[in-house]
Design an enzyme around this catalytic site. Structure first.
Site, mmCIF file in Angstrom:
data_model
loop_
_atom_site.group_PDB
_atom_site.id
_atom_site.type_symbol
_atom_site.label_atom_id
_atom_site.label_comp_id
_atom_site.label_asym_id
_atom_site.label_seq_id
_atom_site.Cartn_x
_atom_site.Cartn_y
_atom_site.Cartn_z
ATOM 1 N N ASN A 23 9.081 -2.392 -4.692
ATOM 2 C CA ASN A 23 10.124 -2.340 -3.665
ATOM 3 C C ASN A 23 9.798 -3.245 -2.497
ATOM 4 O O ASN A 23 8.655 -3.709 -2.349
ATOM 5 C CB ASN A 23 10.249 -0.913 -3.088
ATOM 6 N N THR B 99 -3.784 15.829 -5.414
ATOM 7 C CA THR B 99 -4.095 15.277 -4.093
ATOM 8 C C THR B 99 -3.509 16.177 -3.018
ATOM 9 O O THR B 99 -2.405 16.696 -3.166
ATOM 10 C CB THR B 99 -3.540 13.854 -3.958
ATOM 11 N N ARG B 100 -4.269 16.336 -1.913
ATOM 12 C CA ARG B 100 -3.840 17.253 -0.853
ATOM 13 C C ARG B 100 -3.985 16.624 0.529
ATOM 14 O O ARG B 100 -4.269 17.307 1.507
ATOM 15 C CB ARG B 100 -4.636 18.548 -0.939
ATOM 16 N N GLY C 140 -8.202 16.578 0.958
ATOM 17 C CA GLY C 140 -8.915 16.056 -0.202
ATOM 18 C C GLY C 140 -8.144 16.239 -1.489
ATOM 19 O O GLY C 140 -6.924 16.068 -1.537
ATOM 20 N N ASP D 216 -0.552 6.180 9.945
ATOM 21 C CA ASP D 216 0.580 6.003 9.029
ATOM 22 C C ASP D 216 0.137 6.448 7.640
ATOM 23 O O ASP D 216 -0.758 5.848 7.046
ATOM 24 C CB ASP D 216 1.012 4.537 9.009
ATOM 25 N N THR E 1 1.983 6.353 4.957
ATOM 26 C CA THR E 1 2.744 5.683 3.906
ATOM 27 C C THR E 1 1.814 5.017 2.894
ATOM 28 O O THR E 1 0.967 4.207 3.262
ATOM 29 C CB THR E 1 3.668 4.606 4.508
ATOM 30 N N GLY F 130 -1.330 8.045 -0.795
ATOM 31 C CA GLY F 130 -1.505 8.630 -2.123
ATOM 32 C C GLY F 130 -1.603 7.571 -3.201
ATOM 33 O O GLY F 130 -2.367 7.720 -4.171
ATOM 34 N N ASP F 131 -0.869 6.481 -3.042
ATOM 35 C CA ASP F 131 -0.946 5.387 -4.011
ATOM 36 C C ASP F 131 -2.295 4.685 -3.930
ATOM 37 O O ASP F 131 -2.828 4.228 -4.951
ATOM 38 C CB ASP F 131 0.176 4.386 -3.768
ATOM 39 N N GLY G 137 1.576 0.697 7.287
ATOM 40 C CA GLY G 137 2.142 0.187 6.053
ATOM 41 C C GLY G 137 1.456 0.747 4.821
ATOM 42 O O GLY G 137 0.510 1.531 4.904
#
Length: 311
Positions: A19, A230-231, A235, A256, A258, A261-262, A297
């Site tokens: 994206n 994932t939390r 952790g 940030d 954003t 998690g990735d 970002g």
């Protein structure tokens, strides 16, 4: 969780979304029907698939990315950081009749975000498109996918991994209605707390418990080979073989969240593809995710090999 390190090189294939992120800064998130003034805006590359591929590549991984963009300058922006990170983009496809996927992200002063996604070219994936990746899947040590492309394509990818004996990491984010066999093929299934409960309810037909450990145990009991939950700042939980353990996250100042998690998933994939244990890969992934929240970002926040990770 047994690594299938067939090539010995830790080769990763990421099949997923790409994206352009339109990020809006706000003092706080607006209430329904409310208009508030923003504090700024920026555009940068995003998409869960591209983010995870970029995170692994920036850490030195041998990464091939298969994704779909529209034509024009948005496509160039969406792939720019993947290209500079050294990812193999030969399987990235331009779909002239589609627009490049778009994510509108609002980030408040505490670093928390809310996201609305327009799929664009990401929604054009078909099972036939996935079949064209058979050779790339067979050459890989680990294949990674997520929930931002159509469920039928993810299902076909899981079948292809099973056919070729290639390890499959599924990040079920967002939760989409994939086949049960797709979930049980995942090794690991990576989810956050809410995604884990939705996945468990889908598998069992019953309401999931309001407890992270119980949810992870339920997923294992339902036939998932291995689970990583994932939390965020708390952790992660790992369920491998008969053992369930917790991994802590470094304490950092978040600006940030954003794409954090990735970043975790990309780092986890890299470690597993290289034959590391789940614990070793997961601990580094938590540090990579913590690094990411200290910068703005998604992809622009990811560490390179030279960056010092928080402890």
């Amino acid at each position: 969780m047994t690594a299938q390190n067939r090539t010995g090189e830790g080769r990763i294939l990421v099949v997923g979304s790409v994206n352009v992120d339109l990020v809006l800064g706000v003092a706080r998130h607006p209430q329904p029907g409310e208009t508030i003034a923003g504090t700024g805006s920026r555009r940068s590359p995003g998409g869960k698939g591209a983010n995870q591929a970029c995170a692994a590549a920036r850490l030195g991984g041998d990464v091939r990315f298969a994704g779909r963009t529209g034509a024009g300058p948005d496509a160039e922006l969406a792939l720019a950081l993947l290209h500079s990170a050294g990812a193999d983009l030969t399987a990235a496809t331009e779909i002239p009749d589609e627009e490049t996927g778009l994510a509108v992200v609002t980030v408040d002063e505490s670093g928390e975000n809310s996201i609305v996604i327009i799929a664009g070219a990401n929604g054009s994936w078909t099972p036939q498109d996935v079949q064209e990746l058979r050779a790339a899947v067979a050459e890989s040590d680990l294949v990674v996918s997520q929930g931002e492309i159509p469920a039928a394509a993810v299902d076909e990818l899981a079948r292809l991994c099973t056919d070729t004996g290639t390890r499959f990491l599924l990040n079920l984010a967002p939760v989409i209605e994939v086949e049960e066999g797709t979930l049980t093929a995942a090794d690991p299934l990576v989810v956050n707390e809410s995604e884990g409960r939705l996945a468990l309810s889908s598998l069992t037909g019953a309401e999931a418990p309001d407890d992270d450990m119980a949810t992870v145990r339920g997923l294992r009991d339902a036939g998932i080979r291995s689970v990583v939950m994932t939390r965020g700042a708390r952790g992660a939980i790992l369920a491998v073989d008969a053992e369930i353990s917790e991994i802590s996250s470094p304490v950092v100042h978040s600006v940030d969240t954003t794409g954090a998690g990735d970043a975790f998933v990309g780092a986890l994939a890299l470690g597993l593809a290289r034959g590391e244990s789940a614990g070793e890969a997961g601990r580094r992934a938590a540090r990579v995710g913590a690094f990411a929240v200290t910068r703005h970002g998604a992809q622009p926040s990811y560490p390179g090999r030279e960056d010092e990770l928080p402890e």
